[in-house]
Design an enzyme around this catalytic site. Structure first.
Site, PDB file in Angstrom:
ATOM      1  N   LYS A 118       0.827  -1.216   0.000  1.00 34.35           N
ATOM      2  CA  LYS A 118       0.000   0.000   0.000  1.00 34.35           C
ATOM      3  C   LYS A 118       0.851   1.250   0.000  1.00 34.35           C
ATOM      4  O   LYS A 118       0.492   2.251  -0.623  1.00 34.35           O
ATOM      5  CB  LYS A 118      -0.958  -0.004   1.200  1.00 34.35           C
ATOM      6  CG  LYS A 118      -2.121  -0.950   1.006  1.00 34.35           C
ATOM      7  CD  LYS A 118      -3.224  -0.717   2.019  1.00 34.35           C
ATOM      8  CE  LYS A 118      -4.365  -1.689   1.804  1.00 34.35           C
ATOM      9  NZ  LYS A 118      -5.318  -1.713   2.916  1.00 34.35           N
ATOM     10  N   LYS A 200      -4.726 -10.686  -6.950  1.00 29.72           N
ATOM     11  CA  LYS A 200      -6.032 -10.920  -6.331  1.00 29.72           C
ATOM     12  C   LYS A 200      -7.082  -9.930  -6.843  1.00 29.72           C
ATOM     13  O   LYS A 200      -6.748  -8.806  -7.231  1.00 29.72           O
ATOM     14  CB  LYS A 200      -5.923 -10.899  -4.800  1.00 29.72           C
ATOM     15  CG  LYS A 200      -5.836  -9.547  -4.190  1.00 29.72           C
ATOM     16  CD  LYS A 200      -6.139  -9.565  -2.687  1.00 29.72           C
ATOM     17  CE  LYS A 200      -6.199  -8.121  -2.223  1.00 29.72           C
ATOM     18  NZ  LYS A 200      -6.539  -7.859  -0.875  1.00 29.72           N
ATOM     19  N   LYS A 203     -11.368  -4.477  -5.076  1.00 27.85           N
ATOM     20  CA  LYS A 203     -12.377  -3.471  -5.430  1.00 27.85           C
ATOM     21  C   LYS A 203     -11.722  -2.166  -5.866  1.00 27.85           C
ATOM     22  O   LYS A 203     -12.367  -1.312  -6.464  1.00 27.85           O
ATOM     23  CB  LYS A 203     -13.377  -3.270  -4.288  1.00 27.85           C
ATOM     24  CG  LYS A 203     -12.794  -2.954  -2.935  1.00 27.85           C
ATOM     25  CD  LYS A 203     -13.823  -3.145  -1.807  1.00 27.85           C
ATOM     26  CE  LYS A 203     -13.105  -3.299  -0.463  1.00 27.85           C
ATOM     27  NZ  LYS A 203     -13.823  -3.971   0.552  1.00 27.85           N
TER      28      LYS A 203
END
Ligand code: TYM
Length: 335
Positions: A118, A200, A203
């Protein structure tokens, strides 16, 4: 919850950062629903404090938090028999997180792969909350003396950290926390992107064709599955190097209950077109009852607010017990 104290305790949470994907559903939420049907005492939270690490627009966060709460009820999780709540409504989560911060080594937190990913993806906002995020997650879990945590594979490292923190706290201050176990389904633990099946399904993927949102219209689901990346072999078989087909087989298996062998037999001699149609139909059928219920619940905000209030009260009752125990053990002066 009172009478069933001997039942094992299940806790999990999801961030209100957007409509959950088929990955969230098959990796976690479907198991939440199954586990909520009587065998366990379940607590499920909307992790709104966690989502502040990506600084959402305040109005969006407010709307999405209630939507995520409605999604949990729309799955069929009964808020009377389980505790369904919003994390920030139970102040003990943030309080325990501080105690646990002081029991976590900098190096341990720095090893978290999700933090590294992140912070690389969003170099403009590497806030300290992003760094201590797994410690708040540990607090979520440890506050309720949790036995099992149903999660997707991507959260396993965070769960291991929660276990390490709990063990350290118990060693330093005496037995305080139950050591939680992850509950990760065999199939569905890692649902992959439909366009790039080595990553993966997420969203926040900029390509909407890469993921299926739980609220996508039926025709959108069909289109996305039909355009999923596969290979040129045209054989429905689970094998190394066939990431796209493996992913679709996992999705089909979760939605139909068929194992990989049965799926291979069903599509023997058939092409990917037939297979994709069957996967699309299975996903549409799986999500249909949920979508209808979600739309109904979103028209009853008063009911949702009532449930969230009752959930927070029930959760606080248990959270306060553990927090007070932990504070006493650390030597904080008690009134
Ligand atoms: P979050 O909100 O990113 O995701 C919620 C759950 O969905 C799972 N998941 C997936 N499973 C399979 N395939 C995928 N492609 C996929 N994408 C997501 C996640 O593993 C997760 O179980 N930190 C957590 C929220 C959290 C939490 C907790 C979880 C806060 N406190 C306490 C458990 C216990 C998170 O960000 O999940």
């Amino acid at each position: 919850m009172e009478t069933a104290e001997k039942k094992k305790i299940v806790l999990s949470a999801i961030q209100p950062t957007g409509t959950p994907t088929l990955g969230n559903y098959l990796g976690a939420l479907k198991n939440w629903k199954d586990m909520s049907e009587g065998e366990y005492n379940c607590l499920y939270a909307v992790a709104d404090l966690h989502s502040l690490t990506v600084r959402p627009e305040p109005a969006d966060l407010r709307r999405r938090t209630l939507e995520m709460y409605a999604i949990l009820l729309a799955l069929g999780i009964d808020p009377e028999k389980n505790i369904v709540f919003i994390q920030s409504h139970v102040p003990q989560h943030a309080q325990l997180a501080w105690l646990l911060n002081c029991c976590t080594q900098f190096g341990e937190a720095a090893r978290m792969t999700q933090f590294k990913d992140k912070s690389e993806k969003h170099p403009e906002n590497v806030n300290v909350g992003l760094f201590t995020y797994p410690i708040l997650m540990a607090a979520d879990i440890l506050l309720y003396q949790t036995d099992f945590v149903p999660i997707g594979a991507d959260q396993k490292q965070h769960l291991e950290l929660a276990r390490d923190i709990a063990e350290r706290f118990n060693t330093v201050y005496g037995n305080t926390f139950k050591i939680p176990e992850p509950f990760i389904g065999k199939v569905g633990a890692s649902v992959m992107s439909l366009q790039d099946p080595v990553h993966k399904m997420s969203k926040s993927d900029p390509n909407p064709r890469a993921f299926i949102s739980m609220l996508d219209d039926d025709n959108v689901i069909v289109k996305k599955i039909k355009s999923a990346v596969t290979d040129s072999e045209a054989v429905v078989k689970y094998a190394e190097g066939k990431d796209g087909i493996n992913n679709l087989m996992g999705i089909y298996s979760c939605c139909t209950g068929k194992n990989f062998e049965e799926i291979e037999q069903e599509f023997e001699g058939k092409g990917y077109g037939d297979f994709k149609s069957a996967v699309a139909e299975a996903v549409v059928e799986e999500l249909r009852p949920f979508k209808d219920e979600f739309n109904r619940l979103m028209n009853d905000k008063a009911y949702l607010t009532e449930c969230a209030k009752a959930g927070a009260e029930k959760a606080s009752h248990f959270a306060a017990r553990t927090l007070s125990k932990a504070m006493k053990k650390t030597g904080l002066f008690q009134l």
